[in-house]
Design an enzyme around this catalytic site. Structure first.
Site, PDB file in Angstrom:
ATOM      1  N   HIS A 232       0.826  -1.214   0.000  1.00 26.14           N
ATOM      2  CA  HIS A 232       0.000   0.000   0.000  1.00 26.14           C
ATOM      3  C   HIS A 232       0.855   1.257   0.000  1.00 26.14           C
ATOM      4  CE1 HIS A 232      -3.913  -1.947   1.698  1.00 26.14           C
ATOM      5  NE2 HIS A 232      -3.401  -2.617   0.685  1.00 26.14           N
TER       6      HIS A 232
ATOM      7  N   LYS B 142       2.033  -0.594  15.092  1.00 28.29           N
ATOM      8  CA  LYS B 142       3.480  -0.654  15.375  1.00 28.29           C
ATOM      9  C   LYS B 142       3.943  -1.915  16.131  1.00 28.29           C
ATOM     10  CE  LYS B 142       4.891   3.017  13.455  1.00 28.29           C
ATOM     11  NZ  LYS B 142       4.684   2.513  12.111  1.00 28.29           N
TER      12      LYS B 142
ATOM     13  N   TYR C 225       4.446   6.258  10.036  1.00 28.43           N
ATOM     14  CA  TYR C 225       3.590   5.109   9.711  1.00 28.43           C
ATOM     15  C   TYR C 225       4.371   4.058   8.905  1.00 28.43           C
ATOM     16  CZ  TYR C 225      -0.703   2.565   8.748  1.00 28.43           C
ATOM     17  OH  TYR C 225      -1.670   1.579   8.695  1.00 28.43           O
TER      18      TYR C 225
ATOM     19  N   PRO D  74      -3.013  -0.202  19.254  1.00 29.07           N
ATOM     20  CA  PRO D  74      -2.809  -0.666  17.873  1.00 29.07           C
ATOM     21  C   PRO D  74      -3.017   0.388  16.779  1.00 29.07           C
ATOM     22  CG  PRO D  74      -4.874  -1.529  18.764  1.00 29.07           C
ATOM     23  CD  PRO D  74      -4.181  -0.826  19.881  1.00 29.07           C
TER      24      PRO D  74
ATOM     25  N   TYR E 234      -8.760   5.028   8.233  1.00 35.45           N
ATOM     26  CA  TYR E 234      -8.853   5.343   9.666  1.00 35.45           C
ATOM     27  C   TYR E 234      -9.930   6.420   9.797  1.00 35.45           C
ATOM     28  CZ  TYR E 234      -4.426   2.901  10.582  1.00 35.45           C
ATOM     29  OH  TYR E 234      -3.443   1.951  10.718  1.00 35.45           O
TER      30      TYR E 234
HETATM   31  P1  FAD Z   1       3.476 -12.401  20.887  1.00 38.53           P
HETATM   32  O1  FAD Z   1       3.002 -12.378  19.487  1.00 38.53           O
HETATM   33  O2  FAD Z   1       2.504 -12.163  21.979  1.00 38.53           O
HETATM   34  O3  FAD Z   1       4.183 -13.801  21.094  1.00 38.53           O
HETATM   35  C1  FAD Z   1       4.517 -14.296  22.367  1.00 38.53           C
HETATM   36  C2  FAD Z   1       4.509 -15.817  22.314  1.00 38.53           C
HETATM   37  O4  FAD Z   1       4.900 -16.301  23.590  1.00 38.53           O
HETATM   38  C3  FAD Z   1       3.114 -16.367  22.042  1.00 38.53           C
HETATM   39  O5  FAD Z   1       3.181 -17.339  21.026  1.00 38.53           O
HETATM   40  C4  FAD Z   1       2.693 -16.941  23.388  1.00 38.53           C
HETATM   41  O6  FAD Z   1       1.826 -18.051  23.222  1.00 38.53           O
HETATM   42  C5  FAD Z   1       4.031 -17.339  23.973  1.00 38.53           C
HETATM   43  N1  FAD Z   1       4.043 -17.409  25.450  1.00 38.53           N
HETATM   44  C6  FAD Z   1       3.395 -16.622  26.335  1.00 38.53           C
HETATM   45  N2  FAD Z   1       3.653 -17.017  27.595  1.00 38.53           N
HETATM   46  C7  FAD Z   1       4.494 -18.078  27.508  1.00 38.53           C
HETATM   47  C8  FAD Z   1       5.106 -18.920  28.456  1.00 38.53           C
HETATM   48  N3  FAD Z   1       4.887 -18.755  29.754  1.00 38.53           N
HETATM   49  N4  FAD Z   1       5.896 -19.907  28.026  1.00 38.53           N
HETATM   50  C9  FAD Z   1       6.114 -20.078  26.688  1.00 38.53           C
HETATM   51  N5  FAD Z   1       5.549 -19.325  25.734  1.00 38.53           N
HETATM   52  C10 FAD Z   1       4.753 -18.323  26.134  1.00 38.53           C
HETATM   53  N6  FAD Z   1       1.115  -4.801  15.499  1.00 38.53           N
HETATM   54  C11 FAD Z   1       1.519  -4.290  14.306  1.00 38.53           C
HETATM   55  O7  FAD Z   1       2.723  -4.132  14.098  1.00 38.53           O
HETATM   56  N7  FAD Z   1       0.652  -3.940  13.315  1.00 38.53           N
HETATM   57  C12 FAD Z   1      -0.675  -4.090  13.479  1.00 38.53           C
HETATM   58  O8  FAD Z   1      -1.427  -3.832  12.532  1.00 38.53           O
HETATM   59  C13 FAD Z   1      -1.155  -4.605  14.743  1.00 38.53           C
HETATM   60  N8  FAD Z   1      -2.469  -4.797  14.961  1.00 38.53           N
HETATM   61  C14 FAD Z   1      -2.872  -5.469  16.094  1.00 38.53           C
HETATM   62  C15 FAD Z   1      -4.220  -5.734  16.224  1.00 38.53           C
HETATM   63  C16 FAD Z   1      -4.663  -6.431  17.355  1.00 38.53           C
HETATM   64  C17 FAD Z   1      -6.137  -6.711  17.486  1.00 38.53           C
HETATM   65  C18 FAD Z   1      -3.721  -6.880  18.341  1.00 38.53           C
HETATM   66  C19 FAD Z   1      -4.176  -7.669  19.551  1.00 38.53           C
HETATM   67  C20 FAD Z   1      -2.377  -6.602  18.206  1.00 38.53           C
HETATM   68  C21 FAD Z   1      -1.944  -5.898  17.097  1.00 38.53           C
HETATM   69  N9  FAD Z   1      -0.600  -5.606  16.906  1.00 38.53           N
HETATM   70  C22 FAD Z   1      -0.198  -4.988  15.743  1.00 38.53           C
HETATM   71  C23 FAD Z   1       0.384  -5.990  17.915  1.00 38.53           C
HETATM   72  C24 FAD Z   1       1.113  -7.281  17.577  1.00 38.53           C
HETATM   73  O9  FAD Z   1       0.193  -8.310  17.336  1.00 38.53           O
HETATM   74  C25 FAD Z   1       2.086  -7.641  18.729  1.00 38.53           C
HETATM   75  O10 FAD Z   1       2.848  -6.510  19.035  1.00 38.53           O
HETATM   76  C26 FAD Z   1       2.994  -8.817  18.345  1.00 38.53           C
HETATM   77  O11 FAD Z   1       2.278 -10.016  18.426  1.00 38.53           O
HETATM   78  C27 FAD Z   1       4.224  -8.911  19.285  1.00 38.53           C
HETATM   79  O12 FAD Z   1       4.969 -10.056  18.996  1.00 38.53           O
HETATM   80  P2  FAD Z   1       5.754 -10.830  20.111  1.00 38.53           P
HETATM   81  O13 FAD Z   1       6.429 -11.978  19.420  1.00 38.53           O
HETATM   82  O14 FAD Z   1       6.581  -9.906  20.900  1.00 38.53           O
HETATM   83  O15 FAD Z   1       4.641 -11.353  21.120  1.00 38.53           O
HETATM   84  C1  DHB Z   2      -4.631  -3.507  11.200  1.00 39.20           C
HETATM   85  C2  DHB Z   2      -4.442  -3.361  12.564  1.00 39.20           C
HETATM   86  C3  DHB Z   2      -4.050  -2.158  13.061  1.00 39.20           C
HETATM   87  O1  DHB Z   2      -3.836  -1.999  14.375  1.00 39.20           O
HETATM   88  C4  DHB Z   2      -3.862  -1.058  12.235  1.00 39.20           C
HETATM   89  O2  DHB Z   2      -3.494   0.130  12.763  1.00 39.20           O
HETATM   90  C5  DHB Z   2      -4.049  -1.211  10.876  1.00 39.20           C
HETATM   91  C6  DHB Z   2      -4.448  -2.442  10.359  1.00 39.20           C
HETATM   92  C7  DHB Z   2      -5.041  -4.831  10.688  1.00 39.20           C
HETATM   93  O3  DHB Z   2      -5.235  -5.743  11.486  1.00 39.20           O
HETATM   94  O4  DHB Z   2      -5.176  -4.981   9.456  1.00 39.20           O
END
Ligand code: FAD
Ligand code: DHB
Length: 395
Positions: free
Chosen positions: A75, A300, A388, A296, A204
């Site tokens: 995009h 980021k 962004y 979110p 947005y």
């Molecule tokens: P996580 O993805 O949380 O991974 C952690 C892992 O550790 C998981 O697999 C979990 O099961 C495991 N774990 C937990 N506890 C234990 C334990 N005790 N022992 C072993 N394993 C364990 N980010 C963006 O960049 N862009 C977006 O558009 C965006 N949109 C989002 C929309 C929503 C609705 C949500 C909820 C989040 C969004 N985020 C977005 C945020 C993004 O999803 C997280 O920041 C990302 O998942 C972080 O990755 P991570 O690997 O640090 O943690």
């Molecule tokens: C999506 C999630 C976000 O938090 C955002 O800012 C933009 C897009 C998504 O899930 O597609």
């Protein structure tokens, strides 16, 4: 008790843990990943969808972008809507050719798991009772249960990639970490709909009834979000109610609206800003959501996770090549500079676009003036665009 050994024990198989394990492998550094969920759960958990230019460059550089090249959507702009009109921010033009990539987080996770397994990587899915020990000394340990047996994993370092609710951060003794936090008085109701996206770009939308976001996952799947109460009862949201609310909030003078389709999945997410300093204690390094959470709105979270592990993998590489730990010592400070900028941007996007219950008419007019400014001034739009698409990895 079976005893395992590795250089880096990684707790968590989300984007941060898997990417770290992959990058370490490319540097010839051995790691073992311990994850408490099943592989299928990790591969189907719908979360983030927007990758910054730097995250995509990292996936490409490290050879895990083949499927992304074929299936992702690239995009060059986003739309910001308010007062029944949408305004395009031409990010590509404002950032000398950078764009964002729409590709589900679970697809990134799927690609990384497949690659780790193809490269002979060790991932212990479905582990329980995961705990970390002796992080102050030279011989840290991870203990866990897997397939009915208790394991002890001896490592030189531990990477806490286990998200916000994981075990690593709470294993650091009290008094070491400083926590900075803000909890927002709203959440997001997220939906995945079986419907062709009716816009090529994300929208947005600011609305007096609350924020709404239009996104997508594929030519057949639309991803949508509605601002709601953090305690919202999801059972009160029938498909009809969801679509009525979406049509109301997206309603514009040009008649555009999302295409309606069956809701395949829905869920509620609370919103917070959270940072711990430092992101390291002894032989434990925190990365991704275990060290920081952003609301979110700025898209980021996953990108910060990728940026952290890029720095961490390089620091481990430097340590194992030179024997000096100075790059590891700088890890937290390097990441935090960028983390705080992403915090600022995510907080700003959130404040710009959401309805606050205690908002008075002054705040409302100020918010509309800021939306007008951002969508009409090239300087303001450029600032939004450069944040962004993502600031440089080490900034
Ligand atoms: P996580 O993805 O949380 O991974 C952690 C892992 O550790 C998981 O697999 C979990 O099961 C495991 N774990 C937990 N506890 C234990 C334990 N005790 N022992 C072993 N394993 C364990 N980010 C963006 O960049 N862009 C977006 O558009 C965006 N949109 C989002 C929309 C929503 C609705 C949500 C909820 C989040 C969004 N985020 C977005 C945020 C993004 O999803 C997280 O920041 C990302 O998942 C972080 O990755 P991570 O690997 O640090 O943690
Ligand atoms: C999506 C999630 C976000 O938090 C955002 O800012 C933009 C897009 C998504 O899930 O597609």
């Amino acid at each position: 008790m079976p005893k395992l050994e590795t250089q880096i024990a990684i707790v968590g198989a989300g984007p941060s843990g898997l990417m770290l394990s992959h990058l370490l492998h490319l540097h010839g550094i051995h790691s073992v990943v311990v994850e408490d969920r099943a592989r299928e759960y990790c591969e189907t958990r719908i979360r983030a969808g927007v990758l910054e230019q730097g995250s995509v460059d990292l996936l490409r550089r490290s050879g895990v972008a083949d499927r992304l090249e074929k299936e992702a959507m690239f995009h060059r702009g986003i739309e910001i809507g308010f007062n029944r009109r949408r305004h395009r921010i031409p990010m590509y033009d404002l950032t000398q050719g950078k764009c964002v990539t729409v590709y589900g987080q679970h697809e990134v996770v799927k690609d990384l798991i497949a690659r780790r397994i193809a490269d002979g990587g060790d991932i212990y899915f479905d582990s329980s009772a995961v705990s970390i020990h002796s992080i102050e000394g030279p011989h840290p340990l991870v203990r866990f249960e897997h397939a009915g047996r208790s394991y002890e994993l001896a490592a030189e370092y531990i990477a806490g990639c286990d998200g916000f609710h994981g075990v690593c951060r709470p294993s650091i003794p009290p008094g070491i970490l400083q926590c900075f936090e803000r909890i927002y008085p709203f959440g997001w109701l997220g939906m995945l709909a079986e419907a062709a996206p009716s816009s090529d770009e994300l929208i947005y939308m600011h609305h007096d009834r609350g924020f709404a976001l239009f996104s997508m996952r594929s030519p057949q799947l639309t991803r949508l979000y509605l601002q709601c109460s953090p305690e919202e009862d999801i059972s009160l949201w029938s498909d009809d109610r969801i679509w009525d609310e979406l049509f109301l909030r997206f309603e514009c003078d040009d008649g555009w609206r999302p295409i309606r389709g069956p809701i395949l999945q829905k869920g509620i997410t609370g919103m917070r800003s959270f940072v711990v300093e430092p992101m390291q204690y002894g032989r434990l390094f925190l990365a991704g959501d275990s060290a920081h959470i952003v609301p979110p709105t700025g898209a980021k979270g996953m990108n910060l996770a990728m940026a952290d592990v890029a720095v961490l993998a390089d620091a481990f590489h430097s340590y194992y090549c030179s024997g000096y730990s100075d790059a590891l010592d700088r890890y937290s400070a390097i990441c935090l500079r960028r983390v705080w900028k992403a915090q600022r941007f995510s907080w700003w996007m959130t404040s710009l676009l959401h309805r606050f219950d205690d908002q008075n008419e002054f705040d409302h007019r100020r918010q509309l003036a800021e939306l007008d400014y951002v969508t009409s001034s090239q300087a303001a739009a450029t600032s939004l665009a450069e944040n962004y698409v993502g600031l440089p990895m080490e900034q």
